[in-house]
Design an enzyme around this catalytic site. Structure first.
Site, PDB file in Angstrom:
ATOM      1  N   GLU A  31      35.342  43.334  36.255  1.00  0.00           N
ATOM      2  CA  GLU A  31      35.562  43.454  37.663  1.00  0.00           C
ATOM      3  C   GLU A  31      36.650  43.873  37.966  1.00  0.00           C
ATOM      4  OE1 GLU A  31      32.627  45.630  38.926  1.00  0.00           O
ATOM      5  OE2 GLU A  31      31.098  43.918  37.750  1.00  0.00           O
TER       6      GLU A  31
ATOM      7  N   CYS B  19      38.181  43.108  47.972  1.00  0.00           N
ATOM      8  CA  CYS B  19      37.750  44.319  47.250  1.00  0.00           C
ATOM      9  C   CYS B  19      37.049  45.458  47.229  1.00  0.00           C
ATOM     10  CB  CYS B  19      37.710  43.821  45.620  1.00  0.00           C
ATOM     11  SG  CYS B  19      36.164  42.908  45.736  1.00  0.00           S
TER      12      CYS B  19
HETATM   13  N1  LIG Z   1      35.727  44.518  41.764  1.00  0.00           N
HETATM   14  C1  LIG Z   1      35.426  43.225  42.183  1.00  0.00           C
HETATM   15  O1  LIG Z   1      34.830  42.775  42.456  1.00  0.00           O
HETATM   16  C2  LIG Z   1      36.485  42.514  42.607  1.00  0.00           C
HETATM   17  C3  LIG Z   1      36.194  40.874  43.305  1.00  0.00           C
HETATM   18  C4  LIG Z   1      37.235  40.599  43.623  1.00  0.00           C
HETATM   19  C5  LIG Z   1      38.803  40.621  43.926  1.00  0.00           C
HETATM   20  N2  LIG Z   1      39.347  41.746  42.914  1.00  0.00           N
HETATM   21  C6  LIG Z   1      40.506  42.544  42.984  1.00  0.00           C
HETATM   22  O2  LIG Z   1      41.350  41.269  42.185  1.00  0.00           O
HETATM   23  C7  LIG Z   1      42.321  41.449  43.145  1.00  0.00           C
HETATM   24  C8  LIG Z   1      42.920  39.931  42.986  1.00  0.00           C
HETATM   25  O3  LIG Z   1      42.568  38.995  42.809  1.00  0.00           O
HETATM   26  P1  LIG Z   1      44.056  38.194  42.074  1.00  0.00           P
HETATM   27  O4  LIG Z   1      45.400  38.897  43.293  1.00  0.00           O
HETATM   28  O5  LIG Z   1      43.823  36.967  41.730  1.00  0.00           O
HETATM   29  O6  LIG Z   1      43.899  39.089  40.767  1.00  0.00           O
HETATM   30  P2  LIG Z   1      44.892  38.858  39.246  1.00  0.00           P
HETATM   31  O7  LIG Z   1      44.801  39.937  38.389  1.00  0.00           O
HETATM   32  O8  LIG Z   1      46.117  39.068  39.494  1.00  0.00           O
HETATM   33  O9  LIG Z   1      44.437  37.099  38.916  1.00  0.00           O
HETATM   34  C9  LIG Z   1      43.242  37.196  38.586  1.00  0.00           C
HETATM   35  C10 LIG Z   1      42.821  35.796  37.639  1.00  0.00           C
HETATM   36  O10 LIG Z   1      43.214  36.248  36.317  1.00  0.00           O
HETATM   37  C11 LIG Z   1      44.489  35.431  35.516  1.00  0.00           C
HETATM   38  N3  LIG Z   1      45.346  36.055  34.602  1.00  0.00           N
HETATM   39  C12 LIG Z   1      46.264  36.830  35.299  1.00  0.00           C
HETATM   40  N4  LIG Z   1      46.966  37.105  33.806  1.00  0.00           N
HETATM   41  C13 LIG Z   1      46.089  37.361  33.338  1.00  0.00           C
HETATM   42  C14 LIG Z   1      46.548  37.417  32.085  1.00  0.00           C
HETATM   43  N5  LIG Z   1      47.560  37.964  30.993  1.00  0.00           N
HETATM   44  N6  LIG Z   1      45.073  36.874  30.899  1.00  0.00           N
HETATM   45  C15 LIG Z   1      44.590  36.701  31.077  1.00  0.00           C
HETATM   46  N7  LIG Z   1      44.450  36.450  32.677  1.00  0.00           N
HETATM   47  C16 LIG Z   1      45.268  36.516  33.042  1.00  0.00           C
HETATM   48  C17 LIG Z   1      45.193  34.930  37.346  1.00  0.00           C
HETATM   49  O11 LIG Z   1      45.809  33.255  36.738  1.00  0.00           O
HETATM   50  C18 LIG Z   1      43.347  34.740  38.148  1.00  0.00           C
HETATM   51  O12 LIG Z   1      42.816  33.790  37.575  1.00  0.00           O
HETATM   52  C19 LIG Z   1      42.740  42.800  43.096  1.00  0.00           C
HETATM   53  O13 LIG Z   1      42.615  43.465  42.648  1.00  0.00           O
HETATM   54  C20 LIG Z   1      40.776  42.973  43.589  1.00  0.00           C
HETATM   55  O14 LIG Z   1      40.874  44.227  43.986  1.00  0.00           O
HETATM   56  C21 LIG Z   1      37.875  42.502  42.592  1.00  0.00           C
END
Ligand SMILES: NC(=O)c1ccc[n+]([C@@H]2O[C@H](COP(=O)([O-])OP(=O)(O)OC[C@H]3O[C@@H](n4cnc5c(N)ncnc54)[C@H](O)[C@@H]3O)[C@@H](O)[C@H]2O)c1
Length: 550
Positions: free
Chosen positions: A313, A347
């Protein structure tokens, strides 16, 4: 109709009655369902009431008296504490909310070695999840207070997040009992067909910070409800919230071998994603990380005997179309809510308004008036409209895009009341008259910046929505039912909201998730979600007699 014995079948035997699939379990399911009331959403608090407000203040005072949370790497019965990650209050970054150990490489390995699918019957797993929901209900204000501090969630948002977490537990508990019945198949004489679902194995859950309890818990609960082992890698910004939800599950009875907590930065998630012992990756977060996960998960290293499944997501650039007949009295508050609640860090938040040219100037003027008076302030203050953003990087990102909007187009409004203290405050901003190729119109900014564009008509707006690679949420304000139908038909987004705000999806009412580059099309809180966490097995048995074995 009389039973006609197929050729070769023993005529003296009574006709084979096809037993209802999983008849024994059926009875158990009915008992469990009778004990579990039909699913309803957890009611949110009535925050306008004085006594409730007093309880919130009390919960926050209690929270502030306690020392910072110590969040361990938690594998089986072992907990290792540390202070590699320090999570702070975005409104007062000098206030430490939690200190977390970051999982080392050998701990990722240990978690995977310890992980065992949860083999208890679905009914038992469901009861445990329902108990975890009760655990949260009983500590609801305490958990919300933690969210207020750790993620600067304003009270209504923090309360709604805890309610959504409870909803996920209750909803997936019921879904797991249903799924354990298998799927009905066509039965014909002489053949018995059965379709059942088995857990896939180990699920790596990688979660974001913006719904720090609900999203992390929702993905974890789905993995557990279906009998998998879950390893949770929460966002580095919200380890305290992740610890609390892990406690809820463990104290409710999830076996230690079925749930591990691995706090850490992105590299912990990256290691999990690449490990051949992981079967499913449940990820919610940014597009960039999601695409990296999809690519990495496609690799099949030697010895790996399965294809990994990715549930992703991701982000969006959510558009709201406003037709010329829309009622601006309705549109303006709905847009302000959609774009600026929780500082635009949902999001689902509105980022672009595609407004019919006939009312574009009037809408910009009305929106500008509403945005200028928004109160920016501390998340614990019930009088504010917009809290700080999560961290300094986010504050700088919003400022960069606002500068870009100013140079490419114009800033039509900016909130006047923004604290200049040490918190990560960002002024709610309205941008207009941008060139169509402006990055302000295409990138996910994830902060309080809304852009308005002038469109010729609704079809022009639909063309622009269609040109975007994102398709998470969208909105439409229009009074003509034909227009509504046309936009529904043309809309690629996962969740379209008509004549209302575009945030606030509820479990079981608005199953949530995006299409295109916004996600893999699974719908959290919806009827098909649990299917992502299982693999189907079909058994076909020839029920014709073949003579007696003597
Ligand atoms: N579509 C949805 O339902 C939904 C819901 C909430 C947030 N979001 C999205 O999430 C984002 C905001 O959240 P964020 O800043 O925590 O996102 P992010 O992608 O920076 O981090 C999300 C998670 O991924 C981990 N991560 C980072 N690099 C990684 C890698 N290389 N491999 C595996 N895991 C890794 C992070 O440590 C964290 O736990 C926005 O883009 C928002 O739109 C989407």
């Amino acid at each position: 109709m009389a039973y006609v014995c197929p050729p070769g079948e023993d005529k003296r035997k009574p006709p084979p009655s096809i037993p209802p699939l999983n008849a024994a379990v059926d009875v158990r399911r009915d008992i469990v369902h009778a004990q579990m009331k039909p699913f309803t959403n957890e009611p949110i608090l009535e925050l306008r009431r004085g006594p409730i407000r007093a309880q919130l203040a009390g919960a926050l005072a209690e929270h502030d008296k306690r020392p910072a949370l110590h969040v361990p790497v938690w594998i089986g019965d072992d907990q290792r504490e540390g202070a590699d990650i320090v999570s702070t209050d975005p409104g007062r970054p000098e206030r430490v909310v939690a200190e977390a150990a970051a999982a080392a490489k050998d701990e990722v390995d240990a978690a995977l070695r310890a992980a065992r699918p949860w083999t208890a019957p679905a009914e038992e797993r469901a009861q445990v999840l329902v108990r975890a929901a009760q655990w949260l209900r009983e500590r609801r204000l305490e958990v919300a207070a933690l969210e207020v501090r750790e993620c600067a969630k304003p009270w209504p948002e923090a309360d709604a997040d805890v309610c959504e977490a409870i909803d996920f537990l209750e909803y997936y508990a019921r879904g797991a009992v249903d799924l354990a019945q298998g799927a009905p198949l066509l039965q014909v004489p002489g053949e018995r067909n059965e379709m059942t679902y088995a857990p896939r194995g180990v699920v790596a859950v990688i979660s974001p910070w913006n719904f720090p309890v609900a999203i992390a818990l929702g993905m974890t609960a789905a993995a557990l409800a279906t009998g998998n082992a879950a390893i949770l890698k929460p966002a580095e910004q919200s380890p305290g919230c992740a610890f609390v939800l892990t406690r809820a599950l463990r104290e409710a009875g999830v076996p230690p071998s079925a749930l591990a907590l691995l706090p850490g930065e992105g590299e912990v998630g990256a290691a999990l994603v690449r490990d051949p012992r992981v079967h499913t990756i449940a990820f919610t977060g940014s597009n960039k990380v999601g695409l990296d996960i999809v690519r990495a998960a496609a690799e099949v290293p030697p010895g790996q005997k399965h294809l990994k499944r990715v549930i992703a997501e991701m982000g969006g650039k959510n558009c709201v179309i406003v037709d010329s007949d829309a009622d601006l009295d309705e549109v303006v508050p709905a847009l302000v809510k959609s774009a600026f609640l929780y500082a635009g860090q949902k999001c689902s938040a509105a980022a672009r308004v595609l407004c019919h040219e006939a009312i574009h100037d009037a809408l910009v003027e009305r929106l500008a008036g509403a945005i200028e008076v928004l109160e920016v302030g501390q998340a614990d203050d019930l009088e504010i409209d917009v809290p700080p953003v999560i961290e300094e990087d986010a504050q700088q990102r919003v400022a960069r895009y606002a500068a870009e909007a100013q140079s490419g187009g114009r800033i039509a409004a900016r909130a006047r009341s923004v604290p200049d203290g040490s918190g990560w405050f960002a002024a709610p901003t309205l941008a207009a008259d941008l060139p169509t190729d402006s990055p302000v119109l295409s990138d996910e900014i994830f902060g309080p910046l809304l852009a308005v564009e002038r469109v010729r008509d609704v079809d022009d707006a639909c063309d622009r929505v269609d040109a975007s690679p994102f398709a998470l949420t969208g909105g439409l304000f229009a009074r003509n039912p034909d227009t509504v139908d046309r936009v529904i038909e043309r809309s690629p987004v996962g969740n379209l909201y008509v004549n209302r705000a575009i945030t606030g999806a509820m479990v079981a009412r608005q199953p949530f998730g995006g299409n295109r580059l916004s996600g893999t099309g699974t719908k959290a809180g919806g009827p098909g979600y649990l299917l992502q966490f299982v693999e189907p097995h079909v058994v076909t048995e020839n029920t014709m007699r073949h003579g007696l074995v003597v």
